[in-house]
Motif scaffolding. Structure first.
Motif, PDB file in Angstrom:
ATOM      1  N   ASN A  32       0.827  -1.208   0.000  1.00 41.80           N
ATOM      2  CA  ASN A  32       0.000   0.000   0.000  1.00 41.80           C
ATOM      3  C   ASN A  32       0.862   1.258   0.000  1.00 41.80           C
ATOM      4  OD1 ASN A  32      -2.788   1.081   0.188  1.00 41.80           O
ATOM      5  ND2 ASN A  32      -1.956   1.985   2.056  1.00 41.80           N
ATOM      6  N   ARG A  33       1.989   1.206   0.735  1.00 43.83           N
ATOM      7  CA  ARG A  33       2.899   2.349   0.714  1.00 43.83           C
ATOM      8  C   ARG A  33       3.441   2.602  -0.692  1.00 43.83           C
ATOM      9  NH1 ARG A  33       4.686   0.176   5.645  1.00 43.83           N
ATOM     10  NH2 ARG A  33       6.456  -0.821   4.592  1.00 43.83           N
ATOM     11  N   TRP A  34       3.807   1.522  -1.364  1.00 40.44           N
ATOM     12  CA  TRP A  34       4.292   1.670  -2.739  1.00 40.44           C
ATOM     13  C   TRP A  34       3.180   2.179  -3.659  1.00 40.44           C
ATOM     14  CZ3 TRP A  34       8.483   2.614  -5.030  1.00 40.44           C
ATOM     15  CH2 TRP A  34       9.706   2.153  -4.534  1.00 40.44           C
ATOM     16  N   LYS A  35       1.948   1.706  -3.428  1.00 38.35           N
ATOM     17  CA  LYS A  35       0.822   2.181  -4.235  1.00 38.35           C
ATOM     18  C   LYS A  35       0.638   3.692  -4.064  1.00 38.35           C
ATOM     19  CE  LYS A  35      -3.427   2.162  -2.956  1.00 38.35           C
ATOM     20  NZ  LYS A  35      -3.887   3.503  -3.382  1.00 38.35           N
ATOM     21  N   GLU A  36       0.722   4.144  -2.795  1.00 33.39           N
ATOM     22  CA  GLU A  36       0.577   5.578  -2.547  1.00 33.39           C
ATOM     23  C   GLU A  36       1.708   6.368  -3.194  1.00 33.39           C
ATOM     24  OE1 GLU A  36       0.382   5.790   1.666  1.00 33.39           O
ATOM     25  OE2 GLU A  36      -1.715   5.125   1.785  1.00 33.39           O
ATOM     26  N   THR A  37       2.934   5.790  -3.132  1.00 33.75           N
ATOM     27  CA  THR A  37       4.066   6.440  -3.799  1.00 33.75           C
ATOM     28  C   THR A  37       3.836   6.543  -5.301  1.00 33.75           C
ATOM     29  OG1 THR A  37       5.612   5.629  -2.116  1.00 33.75           O
ATOM     30  CG2 THR A  37       6.544   6.314  -4.232  1.00 33.75           C
ATOM     31  N   LEU A  38       3.318   5.443  -5.867  1.00 32.60           N
ATOM     32  CA  LEU A  38       3.046   5.451  -7.306  1.00 32.60           C
ATOM     33  C   LEU A  38       1.888   6.395  -7.636  1.00 32.60           C
ATOM     34  CD1 LEU A  38       3.435   1.666  -8.190  1.00 32.60           C
ATOM     35  CD2 LEU A  38       5.059   3.506  -8.580  1.00 32.60           C
ATOM     36  N   ASP A  39       0.907   6.497  -6.730  1.00 35.55           N
ATOM     37  CA  ASP A  39      -0.187   7.447  -6.937  1.00 35.55           C
ATOM     38  C   ASP A  39       0.359   8.868  -7.095  1.00 35.55           C
ATOM     39  OD1 ASP A  39      -2.282   5.691  -6.948  1.00 35.55           O
ATOM     40  OD2 ASP A  39      -2.605   5.780  -4.792  1.00 35.55           O
ATOM     41  N   LYS A  40       1.232   9.254  -6.178  1.00 34.66           N
ATOM     42  CA  LYS A  40       1.825  10.594  -6.226  1.00 34.66           C
ATOM     43  C   LYS A  40       2.680  10.764  -7.483  1.00 34.66           C
ATOM     44  CE  LYS A  40       4.676  13.877  -3.662  1.00 34.66           C
ATOM     45  NZ  LYS A  40       5.477  14.200  -4.843  1.00 34.66           N
ATOM     46  N   CYS A  41       3.431   9.732  -7.803  1.00 33.31           N
ATOM     47  CA  CYS A  41       4.299   9.812  -8.980  1.00 33.31           C
ATOM     48  C   CYS A  41       3.461   9.923 -10.255  1.00 33.31           C
ATOM     49  CB  CYS A  41       5.198   8.579  -9.034  1.00 33.31           C
ATOM     50  SG  CYS A  41       6.699   8.821 -10.011  1.00 33.31           S
ATOM     51  N   LEU A  42       2.359   9.187 -10.315  1.00 33.11           N
ATOM     52  CA  LEU A  42       1.476   9.270 -11.472  1.00 33.11           C
ATOM     53  C   LEU A  42       0.859  10.657 -11.590  1.00 33.11           C
ATOM     54  CD1 LEU A  42      -0.366   5.818 -11.427  1.00 33.11           C
ATOM     55  CD2 LEU A  42       0.987   6.743 -13.310  1.00 33.11           C
ATOM     56  N   ALA A  43       0.443  11.227 -10.443  1.00 34.63           N
ATOM     57  CA  ALA A  43      -0.123  12.575 -10.469  1.00 34.63           C
ATOM     58  C   ALA A  43       0.920  13.587 -10.944  1.00 34.63           C
ATOM     59  CB  ALA A  43      -0.642  12.952  -9.088  1.00 34.63           C
TER      60      ALA A  43
ATOM     61  N   LYS B 289       9.985   4.290 -10.418  1.00 33.96           N
ATOM     62  CA  LYS B 289       9.835   5.604  -9.795  1.00 33.96           C
ATOM     63  C   LYS B 289      10.983   6.527 -10.191  1.00 33.96           C
ATOM     64  CE  LYS B 289       9.649   7.757  -5.188  1.00 33.96           C
ATOM     65  NZ  LYS B 289      10.978   8.364  -5.216  1.00 33.96           N
ATOM     66  N   GLU B 290      12.219   6.031 -10.090  1.00 33.55           N
ATOM     67  CA  GLU B 290      13.378   6.852 -10.421  1.00 33.55           C
ATOM     68  C   GLU B 290      13.398   7.220 -11.904  1.00 33.55           C
ATOM     69  OE1 GLU B 290      16.667   4.575  -9.089  1.00 33.55           O
ATOM     70  OE2 GLU B 290      16.394   5.073  -6.955  1.00 33.55           O
ATOM     71  N   HIS B 291      12.997   6.262 -12.744  1.00 34.55           N
ATOM     72  CA  HIS B 291      12.954   6.545 -14.185  1.00 34.55           C
ATOM     73  C   HIS B 291      11.949   7.658 -14.486  1.00 34.55           C
ATOM     74  CE1 HIS B 291      13.008   5.999 -18.479  1.00 34.55           C
ATOM     75  NE2 HIS B 291      11.722   5.658 -18.507  1.00 34.55           N
ATOM     76  N   ALA B 292      10.791   7.583 -13.855  1.00 36.29           N
ATOM     77  CA  ALA B 292       9.777   8.624 -14.071  1.00 36.29           C
ATOM     78  C   ALA B 292      10.276   9.979 -13.576  1.00 36.29           C
ATOM     79  CB  ALA B 292       8.481   8.233 -13.367  1.00 36.29           C
TER      80      ALA B 292
END
Length: 379
Positions: free
Chosen positions: A21-32, A175-178
């Motif tokens: 879930n922490r990674w999902k939230e991180t990806l949520d922010k990164c996607l935004a 994440k780093e690539h994005a």
């Protein structure tokens, strides 16, 4: 022992759910963030495309002015300051267009890279959502759950399984690539906005210099222009008279053609008289003479009409020569006035907007001053 094992696995599932879930939230922010960056870069790319498109008008005007001034004659065919400034203006515009086109191409490539990075993030995010759903369902199972049963070889290692470190590294890499692509995009946006402003300023300065030289040249030629204007007016009056003559000839030709049709019809109809009534009487001879006379008249009218049309064409050619070739100074003044009139199209309205970079992954619009706005459109 079984209770403890079940308790430990329940705890592990809860921890795993928390980790995913922490990674999902991180990806949520990164996607935004990457969505915002894609939007910001797309706006800057559109601004660069508009600026590039805006360069077509001044380029067309400059080439039009150069082509107009190629019609100068004799002593006025000189490499004067106006021509030098116009050639310089064309070079400035071509340089600006090449630079802006390069920025547009780079923005397009960067948008593709951002979309690719976003796709990787989106796939990772979707898989984590599925994994969370599965693990939460597993966490909710107990001995009283209705859908529990024995499975075939449940302890097997599924094909495609990866180690926990590899799973962590994959998400971190995405994440780093994005983030790297977003950083590159931000730098490209800043460089693009700077390129737009620089090309606008360069072209505006060149426009001012060109029009100053053109106005100075026009003032030097104005005295000769008024003396030759009456020749153009006389030719226009002759053209109007000739066009009226041609209209009268065409009307006369139409009338004679109708008369000829009547005579032909009468002659043809009288051929249907029966037997001895089909005689060559005075009417027959009169109609025949009328046909011959009308045919001669129509032929003469057509010849006269052709001659008049040739004369009209000659008058138009003469008018063209008067407008372009009568007098060195008059011709140059007309051409340079046309250049000045054409350059009035370069005036643009105010209240335009251009993206302004102000954060790492955000952009905003700001109103331009009339001067800077004119520079953007003129460039």
């Amino acid at each position: 022992q079984t209770k403890w094992d079940e308790h430990d696995n329940h705890t592990r599932l809860a921890e795993r759910i928390s980790s995913v879930n922490r990674w999902k939230e991180t990806l949520d922010k990164c996607l935004a963030d990457i969505d915002a960056e894609i939007d910001a870069l797309a706006k800057v790319k559109e601004a660069a495309e508009r600026a590039l498109q805006a360069k077509n008008l001044p380029l067309d005007v400059s080439i039009e002015c150069l082509m107009l001034r190629e019609s100068r004659r004799a002593i006025d065919v000189v490499r004067d300051p106006v021509e030098e400034e116009l050639h310089k203006e064309v070079k400035v515009i071509d340089k600006a267009k090449r630079e802006l086109q390069q920025r547009v191409d780079e923005a397009f490539e960067q948008l593709c890279l951002l979309q690719e990075a976003r796709q990787q993030l989106s796939c990772d995010h979707r898989r984590k959502m599925e994994a969370l759903e599965i693990d939460r369902m597993c966490l909710s199972l107990n001995v009283n759950s209705p859908n529990i049963s024995f499975k075939v070889n449940p302890t097997r290692v599924p094909d495609g399984s990866v180690a926990l470190d590899e799973w962590e590294q994959n998400s971190q890499h995405n994440k780093e690539h994005a983030e790297a692509e977003m950083k590159a995009s931000t730098e490209l946006r800043e460089a693009t906005v700077l390129a737009i402003a620089q090309t606008n300023n360069e072209l505006e300065a060149q426009r001012v210099a060109t029009e100053f030289s053109l106005r100075k040249r026009i003032r030097d030629l104005e005295r000769a222009y008024d003396e030759l204007k009456w020749q153009e007016q006389n030719t226009l009056e002759e053209i109007a008279e000739m066009e009226e003559d041609i209209r009268r000839l065409e009307e006369g030709l139409r009338r004679k053609t109708k008369d000829l049709k009547v005579a032909h019809t009468r002659l043809e109809t009288r051929t249907y008289r029966p037997n001895m009534e089909l005689c060559r009487d005075q009417v027959q001879y009169g109609l025949t003479d009328e046909v011959h006379q009308l045919e001669g008249t129509i032929c003469a009218l057509r010849q006269k009409l052709a001659e008049s049309q040739d004369a009209l064409d000659a008058l138009y050619r003469q008018l063209h020569r008067i407008q372009t070739d009568t007098g060195y100074k008059a011709s140059s003044l007309v051409l340079d006035n046309k250049c000045m009139d054409s350059r009035r199209k370069l005036v643009v309205p105010a209240e335009k907007f251009v993206p302004e970079v102000n954060t790492f992954n955000r952009s905003a619009n700001r109103a331009l001053s009339p001067l800077k706005n004119g520079q953007l459109e003129l460039a």
